[in-house]
Design a protein around this motif. Structure first.
Motif, PDB file in Angstrom:
ATOM      1  N   GLY A  30      -1.633 -13.674 -30.053  1.00  0.00           N
ATOM      2  CA  GLY A  30      -1.803 -12.593 -31.071  1.00  0.00           C
ATOM      3  C   GLY A  30      -1.342 -11.155 -30.785  1.00  0.00           C
ATOM      4  O   GLY A  30      -1.313 -10.470 -31.581  1.00  0.00           O
ATOM      5  N   GLY A  31      -0.610 -11.351 -29.803  1.00  0.00           N
ATOM      6  CA  GLY A  31       0.234 -10.050 -29.150  1.00  0.00           C
ATOM      7  C   GLY A  31       1.112 -10.305 -28.093  1.00  0.00           C
ATOM      8  O   GLY A  31       1.315 -11.227 -27.670  1.00  0.00           O
ATOM      9  N   VAL A  32       1.407  -9.008 -27.528  1.00  0.00           N
ATOM     10  CA  VAL A  32       2.210  -9.091 -26.176  1.00  0.00           C
ATOM     11  C   VAL A  32       1.474  -8.212 -25.195  1.00  0.00           C
ATOM     12  O   VAL A  32       0.923  -7.382 -25.389  1.00  0.00           O
ATOM     13  CB  VAL A  32       3.625  -8.385 -26.807  1.00  0.00           C
ATOM     14  CG1 VAL A  32       4.607  -8.228 -25.269  1.00  0.00           C
ATOM     15  CG2 VAL A  32       4.589  -8.951 -27.949  1.00  0.00           C
ATOM     16  N   LYS A  33       1.536  -8.898 -24.213  1.00  0.00           N
ATOM     17  CA  LYS A  33       0.938  -8.366 -22.705  1.00  0.00           C
ATOM     18  C   LYS A  33       2.258  -8.047 -21.798  1.00  0.00           C
ATOM     19  O   LYS A  33       2.935  -8.863 -21.511  1.00  0.00           O
ATOM     20  CB  LYS A  33       0.069  -9.126 -22.279  1.00  0.00           C
ATOM     21  CG  LYS A  33      -0.521  -8.509 -20.996  1.00  0.00           C
ATOM     22  CD  LYS A  33      -1.728  -9.543 -20.460  1.00  0.00           C
ATOM     23  CE  LYS A  33      -2.997  -9.558 -21.545  1.00  0.00           C
ATOM     24  NZ  LYS A  33      -4.157 -10.134 -20.786  1.00  0.00           N
ATOM     25  N   ILE A  34       2.209  -6.786 -21.331  1.00  0.00           N
ATOM     26  CA  ILE A  34       3.040  -6.285 -20.351  1.00  0.00           C
ATOM     27  C   ILE A  34       2.541  -5.806 -19.085  1.00  0.00           C
ATOM     28  O   ILE A  34       1.618  -5.224 -19.045  1.00  0.00           O
ATOM     29  CB  ILE A  34       4.080  -5.167 -21.006  1.00  0.00           C
ATOM     30  CG1 ILE A  34       4.696  -5.342 -22.165  1.00  0.00           C
ATOM     31  CG2 ILE A  34       5.105  -4.619 -19.885  1.00  0.00           C
ATOM     32  CD1 ILE A  34       5.692  -4.594 -22.867  1.00  0.00           C
ATOM     33  N   GLY A  35       2.842  -6.194 -18.026  1.00  0.00           N
ATOM     34  CA  GLY A  35       2.514  -6.134 -16.601  1.00  0.00           C
ATOM     35  C   GLY A  35       3.462  -5.088 -15.715  1.00  0.00           C
ATOM     36  O   GLY A  35       4.690  -5.419 -15.721  1.00  0.00           O
ATOM     37  N   VAL A  36       2.973  -3.934 -15.308  1.00  0.00           N
ATOM     38  CA  VAL A  36       3.656  -3.333 -14.478  1.00  0.00           C
ATOM     39  C   VAL A  36       3.456  -3.418 -13.069  1.00  0.00           C
ATOM     40  O   VAL A  36       2.046  -3.233 -12.667  1.00  0.00           O
ATOM     41  CB  VAL A  36       3.422  -1.598 -14.677  1.00  0.00           C
ATOM     42  CG1 VAL A  36       4.221  -0.871 -13.584  1.00  0.00           C
ATOM     43  CG2 VAL A  36       3.822  -1.287 -16.174  1.00  0.00           C
ATOM     44  N   LEU A  37       4.223  -4.081 -12.355  1.00  0.00           N
ATOM     45  CA  LEU A  37       3.950  -4.520 -10.912  1.00  0.00           C
ATOM     46  C   LEU A  37       4.766  -3.624 -10.117  1.00  0.00           C
ATOM     47  O   LEU A  37       5.939  -3.700  -9.940  1.00  0.00           O
ATOM     48  CB  LEU A  37       4.173  -6.040 -10.570  1.00  0.00           C
ATOM     49  CG  LEU A  37       4.027  -6.666  -9.420  1.00  0.00           C
ATOM     50  CD1 LEU A  37       2.438  -6.490  -9.021  1.00  0.00           C
ATOM     51  CD2 LEU A  37       4.409  -8.177  -9.461  1.00  0.00           C
ATOM     52  N   THR A  38       4.020  -2.666  -9.350  1.00  0.00           N
ATOM     53  CA  THR A  38       4.841  -1.499  -8.634  1.00  0.00           C
ATOM     54  C   THR A  38       4.104  -1.214  -7.250  1.00  0.00           C
ATOM     55  O   THR A  38       2.897  -2.036  -7.225  1.00  0.00           O
ATOM     56  CB  THR A  38       4.922  -0.331  -9.648  1.00  0.00           C
ATOM     57  OG1 THR A  38       5.630   0.429  -8.887  1.00  0.00           O
ATOM     58  CG2 THR A  38       3.622   0.092 -10.056  1.00  0.00           C
ATOM     59  N   ASP A  39       4.548  -0.115  -6.525  1.00  0.00           N
ATOM     60  CA  ASP A  39       3.809   0.110  -5.383  1.00  0.00           C
ATOM     61  C   ASP A  39       3.113   1.487  -5.821  1.00  0.00           C
ATOM     62  O   ASP A  39       3.628   2.588  -6.167  1.00  0.00           O
ATOM     63  CB  ASP A  39       4.836   0.683  -4.357  1.00  0.00           C
ATOM     64  CG  ASP A  39       4.413   1.405  -3.322  1.00  0.00           C
ATOM     65  OD1 ASP A  39       3.043   1.354  -3.123  1.00  0.00           O
ATOM     66  OD2 ASP A  39       5.402   1.980  -2.300  1.00  0.00           O
ATOM     67  N   MET A  40       1.844   1.357  -5.876  1.00  0.00           N
ATOM     68  CA  MET A  40       0.794   2.240  -6.353  1.00  0.00           C
ATOM     69  C   MET A  40       0.752   3.501  -5.444  1.00  0.00           C
ATOM     70  O   MET A  40       0.256   4.656  -5.779  1.00  0.00           O
ATOM     71  CB  MET A  40      -0.405   1.785  -7.134  1.00  0.00           C
ATOM     72  CG  MET A  40      -0.055   1.034  -8.115  1.00  0.00           C
ATOM     73  SD  MET A  40       0.653   1.795  -9.824  1.00  0.00           S
ATOM     74  CE  MET A  40      -0.833   2.875 -10.010  1.00  0.00           C
ATOM     75  N   SER A  41       0.646   3.191  -4.073  1.00  0.00           N
ATOM     76  CA  SER A  41       0.383   4.194  -3.028  1.00  0.00           C
ATOM     77  C   SER A  41       1.114   4.394  -1.886  1.00  0.00           C
ATOM     78  O   SER A  41       0.817   5.163  -1.177  1.00  0.00           O
ATOM     79  CB  SER A  41      -1.307   4.123  -2.799  1.00  0.00           C
ATOM     80  OG  SER A  41      -1.443   3.016  -2.374  1.00  0.00           O
ATOM     81  N   GLY A  42       1.940   3.554  -1.873  1.00  0.00           N
ATOM     82  CA  GLY A  42       2.947   3.385  -0.634  1.00  0.00           C
ATOM     83  C   GLY A  42       4.112   4.442  -0.628  1.00  0.00           C
ATOM     84  O   GLY A  42       4.227   5.150  -1.249  1.00  0.00           O
ATOM     85  N   PRO A  43       5.255   4.052   0.118  1.00  0.00           N
ATOM     86  CA  PRO A  43       6.336   4.618   0.400  1.00  0.00           C
ATOM     87  C   PRO A  43       7.415   4.743  -0.828  1.00  0.00           C
ATOM     88  O   PRO A  43       8.056   5.781  -1.034  1.00  0.00           O
ATOM     89  CB  PRO A  43       7.225   4.001   1.566  1.00  0.00           C
ATOM     90  CG  PRO A  43       6.564   2.676   1.362  1.00  0.00           C
ATOM     91  CD  PRO A  43       5.278   2.658   1.391  1.00  0.00           C
ATOM     92  N   TYR A  44       6.973   3.740  -1.907  1.00  0.00           N
ATOM     93  CA  TYR A  44       7.878   3.751  -3.212  1.00  0.00           C
ATOM     94  C   TYR A  44       7.037   4.345  -4.331  1.00  0.00           C
ATOM     95  O   TYR A  44       7.721   4.188  -5.347  1.00  0.00           O
ATOM     96  CB  TYR A  44       8.636   2.481  -3.489  1.00  0.00           C
ATOM     97  CG  TYR A  44       9.170   1.890  -2.155  1.00  0.00           C
ATOM     98  CD1 TYR A  44      10.356   2.812  -1.532  1.00  0.00           C
ATOM     99  CD2 TYR A  44       9.376   0.776  -1.924  1.00  0.00           C
ATOM    100  CE1 TYR A  44      10.791   2.116  -0.540  1.00  0.00           C
ATOM    101  CE2 TYR A  44      10.143   0.216  -0.817  1.00  0.00           C
ATOM    102  CZ  TYR A  44      10.940   1.003  -0.238  1.00  0.00           C
ATOM    103  OH  TYR A  44      11.676   0.491   0.678  1.00  0.00           O
ATOM    104  N   SER A  45       5.781   4.922  -4.050  1.00  0.00           N
ATOM    105  CA  SER A  45       5.134   5.104  -5.189  1.00  0.00           C
ATOM    106  C   SER A  45       5.499   6.576  -5.772  1.00  0.00           C
ATOM    107  O   SER A  45       5.487   6.608  -7.263  1.00  0.00           O
ATOM    108  CB  SER A  45       3.706   5.500  -4.898  1.00  0.00           C
ATOM    109  OG  SER A  45       3.485   6.412  -3.895  1.00  0.00           O
TER     110      SER A  45
END
Length: 407
Positions: A30-45
């Motif tokens: 019924g639609g589109v789903k996008i996921g942001v997979l990232t470093d949320m709190s580490g050295p690349y955040s």
């Protein structure tokens, strides 16, 4: 598997708005789903992290106001903690259970390679604006994987080659010990030797390292003209700060950071970072379009301007959604094909296109960090000293080992 919090930032269309979609539009859920997979709190955040989630939502908002009007779009996020197993497990759950259509950011090369392997098996689309390894567009390339912003070749081709041509021939590397660092060291070393220089050696450090004293002293003892930092994020910031304490980076031995982000310059401060030259694919103060995008971003991420990773998330998410709208479906095979055909036009990319190996080529720029007295307003950090055309900034397609190219 560690528990992850998936935050939905979706925007649902009303029944009336659905009429605006093409009559032939077909969406499996019924639609589109996008996921942001990232470093949320580490050295690349700082270069990705929460800012990447904001950038993806900005792209969704922009597409909903134009080509995607009437479309149901949901955004979720997860922290891969810079661990390939956690990143792969999250991506697998997203693809198999949560019906995620596309993933963006994927900062960390080891995580991105694990996800690339997974999408070749399971389908879906991955758009990498955070990792740097060139393996994504060489041996490990995928028809549904797109490397969006920069890679170790683009950074080495601009930084290492330029310094070697200036007569700084002897190099020693301080390298983060995983796929990204190894790739950056190799590509930079290749540029050094190709331009008549010599690599005297290298020392490797763990990711998210706090004490660089032993590594810096070893590099200093090599007597190399250039100490090349083949790392990124907080590791680069820590290494530069501690190098200054040891007096490294003067006239006898230059410190060259091969991957620097605007967030790193901000963390270092102009007194420490002034004079540093590096390659970047995006600067918020480049023109009216980048300034407008950055103003919107800063309104949501207080006191910050977007890095090239976050800008790449915006660009890749917007191009993906435009391709979904143009295809009239979320089928990953059809959308991937449309992404390769549709022009990339946004506030981020200049002279951009997608090659058969999945590499998005675009102009890259050489910037120099301003001295404190040159800065006239907040985040006025950089001055452009050169432009590297898209065709020259990335590994030549003729040298690619991607099966999609050879086949």
């Amino acid at each position: 598997m560690s528990k992850r919090t998936l935050v939905s930032l979706g925007v649902a269309a009303t029944t009336a708005m659905l009429a605006a979609l093409p009559a032939q539009a077909q969406f499996a859920d019924g639609g589109v789903k996008i996921g942001v997979l990232t470093d949320m709190s580490g050295p690349y955040s700082g270069m990705g992290g929460p800012g990447s989630v904001v950038a993806a939502q900005m792209a969704i908002d922009d597409c909903l106001a134009a080509e995607c009007k009437g479309m149901k779009i949901e955004l979720i996020q997860a922290d891969h903690q810079n661990k390939a197993d956690i990143g792969a497990a999250t991506a697998r759950q997203w693809l198999e259970q949560d019906k995620v259509d596309a993933m963006v950011d994927l900062t960390n090369s080891s995580v991105s390679l694990a996800v690339q392997k997974l999408i070749k098996e399971k389908g879906g689309i991955a758009m990498y604006s955070g990792p740097a390894t060139t393996r994504l567009t060489n041996d490990d390339c995928a028809a549904n994987g797109f490397h969006w912003m920069f890679d170790t070749y683009s950074q080495a081709a601009v930084g290492a080659a330029a310094l070697t041509k200036l007569g700084l021939k002897n190099w020693y590397f301080i390298t983060v010990d995983y796929a990204f660092g190894h790739s950056l060291e190799k590509d930079a070393g290749d540029q050094v030797t190709a331009n008549g220089g010599t690599v005297l050696g290298a020392v490797r450090h763990p990711l998210n390292n706090s004490d660089f004293s032993s590594f810096l002293l070893q590099a200093q003892g090599s007597k190399a003209q250039v100490i090349g930092l083949a790392n990124g994020g907080q590791d680069t910031v820590n290494a530069i700060k501690q190098a200054k304490e040891f007096g490294i980076g003067g006239k006898d031995q230059k410190l060259a950071a091969l991957l620097v982000f605007l967030s790193d310059v901000h963390a270092l401060g102009l007194p420490t970072a002034q004079g540093l030259s590096y390659a970047d694919g995006f600067y918020w103060d480049a023109d009216d379009d980048t300034r407008a995008l950055a103003t919107r971003f800063e309104a949501k991420v207080k006191g910050a301007k977007p890095t090239m990773v976050q800008a790449g998330v915006y660009s890749s998410t917007l191009h993906y959604l435009r391709s979904v709208a143009a295809s009239g479906t979320d089928d990953w095979q059809k959308v991937s094909a449309t992404m390769r055909k549709l022009p990339i036009k946004d506030a981020v990319m200049k002279n951009a296109s997608i090659r058969p190996d999945g590499r998005v080529i675009h102009d890259m720029y050489v910037y120099e960090v301003k001295a404190p007295q040159e800065s006239k307003y907040p985040w006025d950090y950089l001055k452009k000293v050169g432009t590297v055309p898209a065709a020259e900034a990335f590994q030549p397609l003729a040298k690619s080992t991607c099966p999609l190219v050879k086949g």
